[in-house]
Enzyme design. Structure first.
Site, PDB file in Angstrom:
ATOM      1  N   GLY A  90       0.752  -1.169  -0.116  1.00  0.00           N
ATOM      2  CA  GLY A  90       0.018  -0.087   0.013  1.00  0.00           C
ATOM      3  C   GLY A  90       0.773   1.159   0.016  1.00  0.00           C
ATOM      4  N   ARG A  93       4.059   5.779   1.835  1.00  0.00           N
ATOM      5  CA  ARG A  93       4.600   7.462   2.010  1.00  0.00           C
ATOM      6  C   ARG A  93       3.652   8.307   1.112  1.00  0.00           C
ATOM      7  NH1 ARG A  93      10.814   7.709   0.207  1.00  0.00           N
ATOM      8  NH2 ARG A  93      10.599   6.220  -1.353  1.00  0.00           N
ATOM      9  N   LYS A 113       4.066  12.462  -2.509  1.00  0.00           N
ATOM     10  CA  LYS A 113       5.006  11.360  -1.897  1.00  0.00           C
ATOM     11  C   LYS A 113       5.809  11.980  -0.941  1.00  0.00           C
ATOM     12  CE  LYS A 113       8.039   7.967  -3.663  1.00  0.00           C
ATOM     13  NZ  LYS A 113       8.822   7.515  -5.072  1.00  0.00           N
ATOM     14  N   ASP A 125       8.587   5.915   8.039  1.00  0.00           N
ATOM     15  CA  ASP A 125       8.130   7.118   8.866  1.00  0.00           C
ATOM     16  C   ASP A 125       7.213   7.719   7.615  1.00  0.00           C
ATOM     17  OD1 ASP A 125       9.877   8.012   6.620  1.00  0.00           O
ATOM     18  OD2 ASP A 125      11.538   8.483   8.109  1.00  0.00           O
ATOM     19  N   GLY A 126       6.876   7.448   6.591  1.00  0.00           N
ATOM     20  CA  GLY A 126       6.065   7.924   5.689  1.00  0.00           C
ATOM     21  C   GLY A 126       6.769   9.250   4.789  1.00  0.00           C
ATOM     22  N   ASP A 252       4.563  -4.216  -7.310  1.00  0.00           N
ATOM     23  CA  ASP A 252       3.833  -2.930  -6.675  1.00  0.00           C
ATOM     24  C   ASP A 252       4.621  -1.646  -7.494  1.00  0.00           C
ATOM     25  OD1 ASP A 252       6.387  -4.083  -4.926  1.00  0.00           O
ATOM     26  OD2 ASP A 252       6.112  -1.956  -4.431  1.00  0.00           O
ATOM     27  N   ASN A 253       5.703  -1.776  -8.216  1.00  0.00           N
ATOM     28  CA  ASN A 253       6.089  -0.854  -9.090  1.00  0.00           C
ATOM     29  C   ASN A 253       5.738  -0.941 -10.573  1.00  0.00           C
ATOM     30  OD1 ASN A 253       7.395   0.277  -6.649  1.00  0.00           O
ATOM     31  ND2 ASN A 253       9.296  -0.829  -7.073  1.00  0.00           N
TER      32      ASN A 253
END
Length: 486
Positions: A90, A93, A113, A125-126, A252-253
């Site tokens: 998911g 970030r 982003k 940490d996002g 996922d990319n």
């Protein structure tokens, strides 16, 4: 008045049930400032580039506030990372602000982003650091100018907020746009959970908004998968032809629209090395340059599994079997163009392969060679080309075959040169150029970002003012290391 008052934001993701996303609360950067803004993309969107530096715009672009009346969303997906399935990833970030329509009727999804923690951040940490944000901002726009499908970069905001990677760095947020950020992993997560209704809902969503012609097909979901196969094959052909390495081709990319997505440890090759690994975290070389086309197919097999509730296994295997031919055909077209060949000949692929072997043997600079090849003349010694090879006889042998091949062309030499200059870039985002811009930016000087962006927006033009960007890379460039944290 809002600097984006001319735009009407929607949020198409809300057409899908809540299982597809999570709502996000603002986690703004402290005292944000504009690092870079993309005037050309602003023009496409119908907003003045000067608006990006306004306080209200900075508040939106740094995550301090979201679009009034619309929730910011983080999307759910999974994926195969370095060949291993990870059940839930998911947007860890990234978050979606919503979507707008440009003057040509094209709809863009806006994503931040690095805007902070989401429910999918796991142990992260996002945040994004200035270093990696500069790299993505510059490369996504460089790829667009090269004609390679990609996400776009609108703006970059920075802050003195500390972010800890291998060392303390400062935070940044990239505002990036695309028609969609849906990935292979967006389908995979529901297949592996056994949620087949959600797969159908997502496929219907993708068809409705991105491939409406598939709805008229006898088997719409098969038509959708065929489109994804074709776009992936074309994307990988583009990467190989320009000498681009993605670095982390996890599912996922991988974009279902065939866009270059999620710039991390990417790299344009300097000296040509067929086995080049640009990601120093990729110890096994899974995503080496010469492995990328096959990995594209492997990733499509993973996506095909997720389509099994919608399409027969026989049908999926048939479409997968077409990938190699589609890739080869498109790659040959691109490589013939780079060589200035119009008339299709049976021996062209062998001629191209022989050239790549020669380039590999000497790690000849890939971009410089093809740019100089436009000046090839069978009646001269082609010194500028020969000097790129340690063993000049290796080039001479290939050049003799190339000269014979050109005799079968119908286009005049002058026209061929112009055509070759239009497809072989003079300027690419070499890692050392990005590194120089990063080092300057970390000292508060953003001028090199602006100059590189301006130059890379016209990669095929001569641009004498930027001649230094077209030079052979310095020796220290070989020491630059990029990894999954880049």
């Amino acid at each position: 008045m809002s600097p984006f008052s001319s735009l009407t934001f929607g949020q198409r993701l809300l057409e899908l049930p809540p299982v597809f996303y999570r709502h996000i609360q603002p986690q703004p950067l402290s005292e944000p400032y504009l690092v870079a803004g993309n005037a050309r993309l602003c023009e496409t969107l119908g907003i003045p580039s000067s608006a990006l530096a306004q306080p209200a715009a900075l508040a939106l672009l740094s995550g301090k506030q979201f679009v009034p009346g619309l929730p910011a969303l983080a999307a759910l997906y999974a994926g195969h990372q370095f060949g291993v399935y990870v059940p839930q990833l998911g947007d860890g970030r990234a978050l979606s602000l919503g979507d707008t329509v440009d003057g040509e009727g094209r709809r863009w999804e806006w994503q931040l982003k690095g805007a902070g923690l989401t429910p999918f951040s796991r142990m992260g940490d996002g945040r994004a650091v200035l270093r990696s944000t500069i790299r993505e901002y510059l490369c996504s726009e460089a790829m667009h100018a090269l004609g390679i499908p990609t996400t776009r970069a609108l703006a970059m905001t920075g802050s003195a907020d500390p972010v800890y990677r291998e060392r303390p760095e400062t935070a940044a947020v990239l505002t990036r746009l695309a028609e969609s950020f849906i990935r292979f992993g967006s389908f995979e997560v529901f297949y592996h959970r056994g949620q087949h209704d959600e797969i159908r809902l997502l496929a219907d969503f993708v068809i409705r908004h991105h491939f409406p012609h598939c709805a008229q097909a006898e088997q719409p979901y098969a038509a959708l998968f065929a489109e994804i196969v074709a776009r992936t094959a074309q994307l990988l052909a583009h990467w190989q032809a320009v000498g681009f390495c993605h670095g982390v081709m996890n599912t996922d990319n991988m974009s279902i629209l065939g866009l270059t997505l999620d710039y991390g440890p990417f790299g344009f090759m300097d000296g040509f090395n067929a086995a080049h690994v640009c990601n120093h975290s990729d110890h096994a070389g899974r995503y080496a340059y010469n492995q990328q086309p096959q990995v594209g197919l492997w990733n499509l097999h993973c996506l095909a599994s997720a389509f099994l509730p919608l399409v027969s296994e026989e049908g999926l295997l048939e479409m997968l079997s077409s990938y190699r031919e589609q890739y080869s055909q498109y790659w040959l077209i691109l490589m013939r163009n780079k060589l200035g060949l119009v008339v299709e000949q049976e021996g062209d692929e062998a001629l191209i392969e022989a050239l790549l072997l020669a380039l590999h043997a000497h790690h000849t600079d890939y971009t410089l060679f093809f740019r100089r090849l436009a000046d090839f003349d069978s009646t001269t010694d082609n010194r500028a080309l020969r000097d790129l090879f340690v063993d000049r006889s290796l080039f001479d042998d290939w050049a003799a075959s190339y000269a014979v091949r050109l005799q079968r062309e119908t286009r005049p030499a002058a026209a061929r040169k112009l055509a070759m200059l239009a497809v072989n870039p003079k300027y690419i985002l070499r890692n050392y150029l990005a590194e120089q811009a990063i080092q300057a930016a970390q000292q508060g000087d953003f001028s090199q970002i602006a100059s590189l962006h301006d130059c890379l927006s016209h990669p095929f033009d001569e641009q004498p003012q930027y001649q230094a960007y077209a030079a052979e890379p310095p020796a220290w460039a070989q020491e630059i290391s990029v990894s999954c944290s880049s």
